[in-house]
Write a protein that holds these residues in place. Sequence first.
Motif, mmCIF file in Angstrom:
data_model
loop_
_atom_site.group_PDB
_atom_site.id
_atom_site.type_symbol
_atom_site.label_atom_id
_atom_site.label_comp_id
_atom_site.label_asym_id
_atom_site.label_seq_id
_atom_site.Cartn_x
_atom_site.Cartn_y
_atom_site.Cartn_z
ATOM 1 N N PRO A 82 0.819 -1.209 0.000
ATOM 2 C CA PRO A 82 0.000 0.000 0.000
ATOM 3 C C PRO A 82 0.853 1.260 0.000
ATOM 4 O O PRO A 82 1.767 1.410 0.813
ATOM 5 C CB PRO A 82 -0.813 -0.132 1.298
ATOM 6 N N GLY A 83 0.544 2.167 -0.911
ATOM 7 C CA GLY A 83 1.356 3.357 -1.137
ATOM 8 C C GLY A 83 1.316 4.396 -0.043
ATOM 9 O O GLY A 83 2.229 5.194 0.081
ATOM 10 N N GLN A 122 -4.420 3.130 0.867
ATOM 11 C CA GLN A 122 -4.106 3.297 -0.558
ATOM 12 C C GLN A 122 -5.237 4.070 -1.235
ATOM 13 O O GLN A 122 -6.387 3.655 -1.168
ATOM 14 C CB GLN A 122 -3.964 1.921 -1.220
#
Length: 161
Positions: free
Chosen positions: A114-115, A137
Amino acid sequence: MGIKKIVAIVLASVSLGITFAIVSDSNSTYAATTPKSVRGTFYQYNGKKTWRTIKISKSSAYIKSPGVKAFKISTSAKSNAHKMSFKGFYKVANGVKIFYLQPNLKYAASSAFPGNGLGLTYRKINGKKYKVIRGYQGGVWFDFVSHKVPHSYGGLANGSH
């Protein structure tokens, strides 16, 4: 300002990537190993008795979806997209502690993790308390539970489900 508004603002800023102040903090240090509190195997229900998996160990981690090869990161990786280092904990509302496994990653699209970071928290499921790794995210959150639970937990970062 009410607590619900504060929680919504904090979660929205995390999910929208407005965490640049935290990530770019020059006084923060990175650890070569992950703390014991975040280590383990966590599952997210994917439907039809299948699960996505995140496994975090001392110096490596991977995320795997059914039918897809695992995306691995480690402290010894040469590629920046697969390089792991730990940065955290940043406390967020409701007891969630935000951390990063790839804080130096330039482009979130080059990783399967997840960014907008991960969160360590707990949740009650059917009366039992489980450790949860929460992924953030693109304006949503989703939980990876420490046990295989045939239900998916997630919602919008503004607090709605």
